[in-house]
Design a protein around this motif. Structure first.
Motif, PDB file in Angstrom:
ATOM      1  N   SER A 124     -32.056   6.320  36.800  1.00 17.11           N
ATOM      2  CA  SER A 124     -30.659   6.258  37.260  1.00 17.11           C
ATOM      3  C   SER A 124     -30.231   4.860  37.694  1.00 17.11           C
ATOM      4  O   SER A 124     -29.155   4.392  37.309  1.00 17.11           O
ATOM      5  CB  SER A 124     -30.422   7.244  38.399  1.00 17.11           C
ATOM      6  N   GLY A 125     -31.035   4.206  38.496  1.00 15.89           N
ATOM      7  CA  GLY A 125     -30.681   2.863  38.952  1.00 15.89           C
ATOM      8  C   GLY A 125     -30.536   1.887  37.805  1.00 15.89           C
ATOM      9  O   GLY A 125     -29.624   1.046  37.786  1.00 15.89           O
ATOM     10  N   LEU A 126     -31.416   2.004  36.811  1.00 14.21           N
ATOM     11  CA  LEU A 126     -31.347   1.116  35.650  1.00 14.21           C
ATOM     12  C   LEU A 126     -30.096   1.412  34.819  1.00 14.21           C
ATOM     13  O   LEU A 126     -29.442   0.486  34.333  1.00 14.21           O
ATOM     14  CB  LEU A 126     -32.610   1.270  34.801  1.00 14.21           C
ATOM     15  N   ILE A 127     -29.760   2.687  34.685  1.00 12.43           N
ATOM     16  CA  ILE A 127     -28.544   3.060  33.950  1.00 12.43           C
ATOM     17  C   ILE A 127     -27.312   2.507  34.667  1.00 12.43           C
ATOM     18  O   ILE A 127     -26.409   1.940  34.039  1.00 12.43           O
ATOM     19  CB  ILE A 127     -28.448   4.587  33.780  1.00 12.43           C
ATOM     20  N   ILE A 128     -27.279   2.663  35.977  1.00  7.98           N
ATOM     21  CA  ILE A 128     -26.151   2.139  36.762  1.00  7.98           C
ATOM     22  C   ILE A 128     -26.015   0.638  36.557  1.00  7.98           C
ATOM     23  O   ILE A 128     -24.914   0.121  36.365  1.00  7.98           O
ATOM     24  CB  ILE A 128     -26.301   2.520  38.250  1.00  7.98           C
ATOM     25  N   ARG A 129     -27.137  -0.083  36.562  1.00  7.94           N
ATOM     26  CA  ARG A 129     -27.088  -1.533  36.329  1.00  7.94           C
ATOM     27  C   ARG A 129     -26.563  -1.855  34.933  1.00  7.94           C
ATOM     28  O   ARG A 129     -25.821  -2.824  34.746  1.00  7.94           O
ATOM     29  CB  ARG A 129     -28.476  -2.159  36.514  1.00  7.94           C
ATOM     30  N   CYS A 130     -26.922  -1.045  33.937  1.00  6.09           N
ATOM     31  CA  CYS A 130     -26.427  -1.256  32.567  1.00  6.09           C
ATOM     32  C   CYS A 130     -24.919  -1.061  32.482  1.00  6.09           C
ATOM     33  O   CYS A 130     -24.262  -1.669  31.639  1.00  6.09           O
ATOM     34  CB  CYS A 130     -27.117  -0.298  31.594  1.00  6.09           C
ATOM     35  N   LEU A 131     -24.368  -0.213  33.338  1.00  5.43           N
ATOM     36  CA  LEU A 131     -22.929   0.077  33.315  1.00  5.43           C
ATOM     37  C   LEU A 131     -22.122  -0.806  34.266  1.00  5.43           C
ATOM     38  O   LEU A 131     -20.907  -0.679  34.356  1.00  5.43           O
ATOM     39  CB  LEU A 131     -22.701   1.554  33.668  1.00  5.43           C
ATOM     40  N   GLU A 132     -22.807  -1.701  34.944  1.00  8.81           N
ATOM     41  CA  GLU A 132     -22.180  -2.542  35.969  1.00  8.81           C
ATOM     42  C   GLU A 132     -20.983  -3.332  35.439  1.00  8.81           C
ATOM     43  O   GLU A 132     -19.987  -3.513  36.131  1.00  8.81           O
ATOM     44  CB  GLU A 132     -23.223  -3.499  36.551  1.00  8.81           C
TER      45      GLU A 132
ATOM     46  N   LEU B 151     -17.093   5.883  42.753  1.00  6.88           N
ATOM     47  CA  LEU B 151     -18.239   6.267  43.583  1.00  6.88           C
ATOM     48  C   LEU B 151     -19.519   5.602  43.076  1.00  6.88           C
ATOM     49  O   LEU B 151     -20.308   5.070  43.862  1.00  6.88           O
ATOM     50  CB  LEU B 151     -18.398   7.796  43.584  1.00  6.88           C
ATOM     51  N   GLY B 152     -19.727   5.608  41.768  1.00  7.48           N
ATOM     52  CA  GLY B 152     -20.893   4.945  41.181  1.00  7.48           C
ATOM     53  C   GLY B 152     -20.878   3.455  41.433  1.00  7.48           C
ATOM     54  O   GLY B 152     -21.903   2.842  41.763  1.00  7.48           O
ATOM     55  N   ARG B 153     -19.700   2.854  41.313  1.00 12.01           N
ATOM     56  CA  ARG B 153     -19.573   1.412  41.552  1.00 12.01           C
ATOM     57  C   ARG B 153     -19.896   1.076  43.008  1.00 12.01           C
ATOM     58  O   ARG B 153     -20.432   0.017  43.307  1.00 12.01           O
ATOM     59  CB  ARG B 153     -18.143   0.980  41.191  1.00 12.01           C
ATOM     60  N   SER B 154     -19.635   2.012  43.932  1.00  8.42           N
ATOM     61  CA  SER B 154     -19.917   1.763  45.350  1.00  8.42           C
ATOM     62  C   SER B 154     -21.419   1.671  45.618  1.00  8.42           C
ATOM     63  O   SER B 154     -21.825   1.204  46.681  1.00  8.42           O
ATOM     64  CB  SER B 154     -19.272   2.841  46.234  1.00  8.42           C
TER      65      SER B 154
END
Length: 122
Positions: free
Chosen positions: A28-36, A89-92
């Motif tokens: 999840s953390g890696l996916i979030i970073r990919c979508l940053e 929320l994800g961006r936060s």
């Protein structure tokens, strides 16, 4: 057009499972970073996340979507296109993740020493 994701954006010698602070599942953390930096297609996410299977990536994206961190947008047309993006929320989470990464980097040697010591006990 967006710049493609760097296939080497995650250091292979820096395993995410070493960090004691985890955001969601292993990926999840890696996916979030990919979508940053903006929305991405499934195939784009697979480039830097080489070690993830399609099934696991699908499951992680669905979980992130269910939790309100990622949105899924299907673009109609002859070649249907689906994109994933961070919600507000994800961006936060980006700030707390950066703090956790900085902490792990600062204490990397101690974390490695502790893991090695624990491995020697078994």
């Amino acid at each position: 057009m967006r710049e493609p994701l760097d296939p080497d954006m995650f250091d292979p010698v820096c395993p995410s499972d070493l960090a004691p602070i985890r955001f969601g599942d292993k990926w999840s953390g890696l996916i979030i970073r990919c979508l940053e930096h903006g929305p991405r297609r499934f195939s784009e996410l697979r480039v830097p996340l080489r070690g993830i299977s399609a099934k696991v990536l699908t499951g992680s994206l669905r979980t992130l979507e269910r939790d309100g961190l990622v949105s899924r947008t299907a673009h109609p047309g002859p070649l249907q296109r689906v994109e994933y993006a961070l919600t507000p929320l994800g961006r936060s989470l980006l700030g707390p993740m950066a703090t956790a990464c900085a902490w792990a980097e600062e204490h990397w040697d101690e974390l490695l020493d502790a893991r090695e010591a624990a491995a020697g006990l078994t």
